[in-house]
Design a protein around this motif. Structure first.
Motif, mmCIF file in Angstrom:
data_model
loop_
_atom_site.group_PDB
_atom_site.id
_atom_site.type_symbol
_atom_site.label_atom_id
_atom_site.label_comp_id
_atom_site.label_asym_id
_atom_site.label_seq_id
_atom_site.Cartn_x
_atom_site.Cartn_y
_atom_site.Cartn_z
ATOM 1 N N TYR B 36 0.749 -1.318 0.139
ATOM 2 C CA TYR B 36 -0.058 0.008 0.070
ATOM 3 C C TYR B 36 1.124 1.253 -0.006
ATOM 4 O O TYR B 36 1.909 1.405 0.519
ATOM 5 N N GLN B 38 0.768 5.379 0.969
ATOM 6 C CA GLN B 38 -0.117 6.518 1.584
ATOM 7 C C GLN B 38 0.550 7.730 1.542
ATOM 8 O O GLN B 38 1.586 7.815 2.035
ATOM 9 N N GLY B 41 -1.998 12.432 5.497
ATOM 10 C CA GLY B 41 -3.369 12.747 5.629
ATOM 11 C C GLY B 41 -4.581 11.905 4.866
ATOM 12 O O GLY B 41 -5.751 12.270 4.866
ATOM 13 N N LYS B 42 -4.195 10.950 4.150
ATOM 14 C CA LYS B 42 -4.997 10.129 3.203
ATOM 15 C C LYS B 42 -4.910 8.804 3.450
ATOM 16 O O LYS B 42 -3.963 8.179 4.376
ATOM 17 N N GLY B 43 -5.998 8.044 3.184
ATOM 18 C CA GLY B 43 -5.965 6.548 3.479
ATOM 19 C C GLY B 43 -5.019 5.788 2.578
ATOM 20 O O GLY B 43 -4.672 6.249 1.302
ATOM 21 N N PRO B 44 -4.706 4.457 3.057
ATOM 22 C CA PRO B 44 -3.698 3.668 2.157
ATOM 23 C C PRO B 44 -4.509 3.401 0.876
ATOM 24 O O PRO B 44 -5.641 3.135 0.868
ATOM 25 N N LEU B 46 -4.117 0.559 -2.358
ATOM 26 C CA LEU B 46 -3.531 -0.630 -2.925
ATOM 27 C C LEU B 46 -2.806 -0.286 -3.987
ATOM 28 O O LEU B 46 -3.266 0.064 -4.999
ATOM 29 N N PHE B 89 3.526 0.459 2.871
ATOM 30 C CA PHE B 89 3.258 -0.490 3.732
ATOM 31 C C PHE B 89 3.278 -1.904 3.113
ATOM 32 O O PHE B 89 2.473 -2.106 2.047
ATOM 33 N N LEU B 99 -5.781 -8.457 7.212
ATOM 34 C CA LEU B 99 -4.195 -8.095 6.818
ATOM 35 C C LEU B 99 -3.381 -7.596 7.849
ATOM 36 O O LEU B 99 -4.147 -6.926 9.299
ATOM 37 N N PHE B 101 -0.142 -5.663 8.789
ATOM 38 C CA PHE B 101 0.626 -4.715 8.474
ATOM 39 C C PHE B 101 2.241 -4.507 9.036
ATOM 40 O O PHE B 101 2.282 -4.957 10.065
#
Lengths: 112, 111
Positions: B36, B38, B41-44, B46, B89, B99, B101
Motif C-alpha cells: 500500500y 499512503q 492525511g490520506k487513506g492507504p 492498494l 506499507f 491483513l 501490516f
C-alpha cells in the motif's frame, strides 16, 4: 464503481466525551468491513471487522466498540474517550471472495 | 507469528534511482501479500499484490519480488519520481482475509 466514505474528516473531542465515527460503502453488497487505527508515524492496527449485519469481531480489547446496523454501514463508537484514543481511524472493505482491501479517506481524531 | 517486519523505516533516493523496501513474515499460512502507498492525511491505496505461487509481479514501475523459502518479499520502484514520495506499507493475509501490516517505510525521492 465502489466508493467508501468516512465522516467526519476531522474531530476534536475532550476526554470523557462520547464518539461516533461512520463509514459507508457504495456500489457493492455484503462487503467485509474493517476499522483500523493508525497512530502518528506508525502502522495500521486492526480494531474490528465484520462479515455481515450485526456480526462484529474485536481484535484488540479497548475502550471502543463497533456496530453494523446496515449492510454497507459500519460505525465505531466510544462511551468515554481517553487521550490514548487519538489517532487516524480508517475504514476499509473487501468483497466477500476477495483479499483486495480498499481504504476510506480516514478520520483524524484528537482527544484533548 | 502474526508479525510482518518491514525495513528500512525511512529511505531517501535520488530521482531515477530504484528504492527497495523489504518485508519478512513468519506465518506460513499467509497467502496474499499486498503493498500500500499512503500520502500524508490520506487513506492507504492498494498498489500491487502477489500470491506465493509466483516469484515476481510487475505493474508499471512497481515490482514485487517474492521468496517463499525465505519468507520474504520486497517492493522495487523503477525510475523513481518525486511524486512517489510517500509511506509504503507491506501486509500479509491468510484465509481470514485479515491483513497484518508492517510498520511502514517513509520514502523520499529527491529531485
Amino acid at each position: 464503481s465502489q466508493t467508501i466514505h468516512q465522516w467526519p474528516a476531522t474531530l476534536v473531542q475532550p476526554v470523557g466525551s462520547p464518539l461516533s465515527l461512520e463509514c459507508t460503502v457504495e456500489g457493492t453488497s455484503n462487503p467485509n468491513l474493517y476499522w483500523y487505527r493508525q497512530a502518528a508515524g506508525r502502522g495500521l492496527q486492526l480494531l474490528f471487522y465484520s462479515v455481515g449485519i450485526g456480526q462484529i469481531s474485536s481484535e484488540v480489547p479497548q475502550n471502543l466498540s463497533a456496530s453494523r446496523p446496515q449492510d454497507r454501514q459500519f460505525i465505531l463508537s466510544s462511551k468515554k474517550l481517553l487521550l490514548s484514543d487519538s489517532g487516524f481511524y480508517l475504514c476499509a472493505w473487501t468483497s466477500d471472495n476477495s483479499y483486495e482491501q480498499y481504504f476510506g479517506p480516514g478520520t483524524r481524531l484528537t482527544v484533548t | 507469528q502474526q508479525q510482518v517486519k518491514q525495513s528500512p523505516q525511512s529511505l531517501i533516493v535520488q530521482k531515477g534511482g530504484i528504492p527497495i523496501i523489504n518485508c519478512a513474515y513468519e506465518n506460513t499460512a499467509f497467502d496474499y501479500f499486498p503493498w500500500y502507498q499512503q500520502f500524508p492525511g490520506k487513506g492507504p491505496a492498494l498498489l500491487i499484490a502477489i500470491r506465493p505461487d509466483v516469484s515476481e509481479k510487475k505493474e508499471g514501475r512497481f515490482t514485487i519480488s517474492f521468496n517463499k523459502s525465505a519468507k520474504q518479499f520486497s517492493l522495487h520502484i523503477m525510475d523513481s519520481q518525486p511524486g512517489d514520495s510517500a509511506t509504503y506499507f507491506c501486509a500479509a493475509a491468510g484465509r481470514a482475509q485479515k491483513l497484518v501490516f508492517g510498520q511502514g517505510t517513509r520514502l523520499t525521492i529527491n529531485p
